[in-house]
Design a protein around this motif. Structure first.
Motif, PDB file in Angstrom:
ATOM      1  N   ASP A 173       0.832  -1.207   0.000  1.00 41.08           N
ATOM      2  CA  ASP A 173       0.000   0.000   0.000  1.00 41.08           C
ATOM      3  C   ASP A 173       0.866   1.256   0.000  1.00 41.08           C
ATOM      4  OD1 ASP A 173      -2.245  -1.519   0.012  1.00 41.08           O
ATOM      5  OD2 ASP A 173      -2.841  -1.072   2.078  1.00 41.08           O
ATOM      6  N   SER A 188      -3.930   4.028  -0.877  1.00 41.53           N
ATOM      7  CA  SER A 188      -4.286   2.943  -1.803  1.00 41.53           C
ATOM      8  C   SER A 188      -5.671   2.362  -1.541  1.00 41.53           C
ATOM      9  CB  SER A 188      -3.248   1.815  -1.705  1.00 41.53           C
ATOM     10  OG  SER A 188      -1.965   2.261  -2.058  1.00 41.53           O
ATOM     11  N   THR A 189      -6.385   2.881  -0.569  1.00 40.92           N
ATOM     12  CA  THR A 189      -7.668   2.290  -0.186  1.00 40.92           C
ATOM     13  C   THR A 189      -8.661   2.295  -1.338  1.00 40.92           C
ATOM     14  OG1 THR A 189      -7.335   2.995   2.107  1.00 40.92           O
ATOM     15  CG2 THR A 189      -9.575   2.430   1.436  1.00 40.92           C
ATOM     16  N   HIS A 190      -8.753   3.405  -2.068  1.00 43.56           N
ATOM     17  CA  HIS A 190      -9.744   3.532  -3.136  1.00 43.56           C
ATOM     18  C   HIS A 190      -9.134   3.336  -4.531  1.00 43.56           C
ATOM     19  CE1 HIS A 190     -12.665   4.768  -0.200  1.00 43.56           C
ATOM     20  NE2 HIS A 190     -11.889   5.762   0.215  1.00 43.56           N
ATOM     21  N   LYS A 191      -7.913   2.862  -4.581  1.00 41.06           N
ATOM     22  CA  LYS A 191      -7.253   2.462  -5.837  1.00 41.06           C
ATOM     23  C   LYS A 191      -6.872   3.623  -6.736  1.00 41.06           C
ATOM     24  CE  LYS A 191      -7.777  -1.736  -4.510  1.00 41.06           C
ATOM     25  NZ  LYS A 191      -6.627  -2.417  -3.881  1.00 41.06           N
ATOM     26  N   TYR A 192      -7.554   4.752  -6.640  1.00 45.15           N
ATOM     27  CA  TYR A 192      -7.179   5.899  -7.466  1.00 45.15           C
ATOM     28  C   TYR A 192      -7.173   7.167  -6.616  1.00 45.15           C
ATOM     29  CZ  TYR A 192     -12.240   6.776  -7.708  1.00 45.15           C
ATOM     30  OH  TYR A 192     -13.556   7.004  -7.392  1.00 45.15           O
ATOM     31  N   MET A 240      -4.708   6.318 -11.267  1.00 47.18           N
ATOM     32  CA  MET A 240      -4.394   5.199 -10.389  1.00 47.18           C
ATOM     33  C   MET A 240      -3.183   5.560  -9.532  1.00 47.18           C
ATOM     34  SD  MET A 240      -6.784   3.162 -11.196  1.00 47.18           S
ATOM     35  CE  MET A 240      -6.333   1.642 -10.377  1.00 47.18           C
ATOM     36  N   VAL A 241      -3.057   4.870  -8.409  1.00 46.18           N
ATOM     37  CA  VAL A 241      -2.007   5.212  -7.451  1.00 46.18           C
ATOM     38  C   VAL A 241      -0.625   5.185  -8.088  1.00 46.18           C
ATOM     39  CG1 VAL A 241      -0.883   4.494  -5.312  1.00 46.18           C
ATOM     40  CG2 VAL A 241      -3.370   4.447  -5.481  1.00 46.18           C
ATOM     41  N   ASP A 242      -0.330   4.130  -8.864  1.00 42.82           N
ATOM     42  CA  ASP A 242       1.009   4.006  -9.437  1.00 42.82           C
ATOM     43  C   ASP A 242       1.235   4.921 -10.630  1.00 42.82           C
ATOM     44  OD1 ASP A 242      -0.810   2.676 -10.963  1.00 42.82           O
ATOM     45  OD2 ASP A 242       0.423   0.901 -11.319  1.00 42.82           O
TER      46      ASP A 242
END
Length: 305
Positions: free
Chosen positions: A125, A170-174, A233-235
């Motif tokens: 995460d 990272s909880t909501h992916k974006y 997105m997070v990444d």
């Protein structure tokens, strides 16, 4: 002399009596230490193959390793001749004293258990813990290891992680990417809005759902402040952040949208007549404005307001 010889004989007898025990104990300690490390590795691999939660694997591996080594030391002490019952009692007293001295460390251990149970964050995460933003690499017995965005390895005590505010990105992916821009007052907002949205649509990594928003953030002295809010997105966060600015700048230039330079209205009075002009503070304009002011000051019948 007889006393000295008696002492030497007793020492030699003690060496012959204790030497085999000491050698045997050292051999058992060395072999046991190697075996425990091997068992820990095997156990860790087995847990990984069983698809056990990867947050728990380092924690359980550490407990297995420490527990087996404590048993090994008790066994070696028994081989030497130390009474294990007394040793266990002594170990219990020492454990109590150490526990009182290491209350903070034991608190980190308890916090590690809480992290594994309630899972405010997992391995992998992206988190913000105590001002450190990065990906969680490992959750250990006493510490959480984070790899920051600038590739630093930060070791945070579990007690610090659970006692302070932590943000799991990272909880909501974006995530929403917050950008800002400015437009001249002379430009039409709807036109600028469509230009920026088109630039965001062509930016790799910008999500279509939720759709980006472009709205007026406020009014500055020389321009209209715009809030640009794409999602990524997070990444992909930093790629979207920089590429969005680059594409918006290129789109505004391609549509001949001028940069909102600071502007000043200058009124020059000559007798009963007056004239005014607007000067934009573009690069090099400061020197021109100073020359104009000098010329105006040289005329005794003119003033600048």
């Amino acid at each position: 002399m007889e006393t000295f010889l008696s002492w030497v004989n007793q020492a030699v007898a003690a060496v012959f009596e204790w030497a085999p025990k000491l050698v045997g104990a050292l051999i058992v300690l060395a072999i046991g230490w190697w075996a425990i490390n091997a068992i820990t590795r095997i156990t860790k691999n087995a847990m990984q193959r069983s698809k056990l939660d990867r947050d728990v694997i380092p924690f359980l591996s550490s407990i297995v390793n420490v527990g087996l080594k404590v048993l090994l030391f008790i066994s070696v002490a028994g081989m030497i001749g130390i009474e294990t019952t007394s040793f266990i009692a002594l170990l219990g007293m020492a454990g109590l004293a150490i526990g009182l001295a290491l209350q903070g460390t034991l608190g980190h251990f308890a916090s590690g258990v809480m992290v594994l149970l309630f899972k405010p964050y997992r391995v992998g995460d992206l988190v913000d813990i105590h001002g450190n933003v990065g990906s969680v690499e490992e959750i250990q017995v006493f510490h959480t290891i984070i790899r920051t965005l600038d590739n630093k390895r930060v070791i945070i005590p579990n007690g610090t992680a659970t006692s302070d505010i932590m943000t799991n990105l990272s909880t909501h992916k974006y995530l929403r990417v917050d950008l800002e821009a400015a437009m001249p007052y002379e430009e039409d907002f709807d036109k600028i809005q469509q230009i920026i949205k088109s630039a965001l649509a062509s930016t790799t990594g910008v999500l279509k759902d939720p759709a980006p928003t472009v709205e007026i953030l406020g009014f500055g002295e020389n321009n209209v402040k715009l809030a640009i809010r794409p999602y990524a997105m997070v990444d992909e966060y930093w790629n979207v952040y920089f590429n969005s600015y680059k594409n918006v700048k290129a789109a505004l230039g391609a549509n001949h949208v001028q940069v909102a330079y600071p502007r000043r209205n200058i009124s020059v009075l000559r007798g009963n007549s007056s004239s005014s002009t607007t000067v934009a503070a573009k690069p090099g304009a400061a020197r021109k404005n100073n020359d104009d002011k000098g010329a105006a000051s040289a005329s005794g019948s003119s003033s600048i307001h």
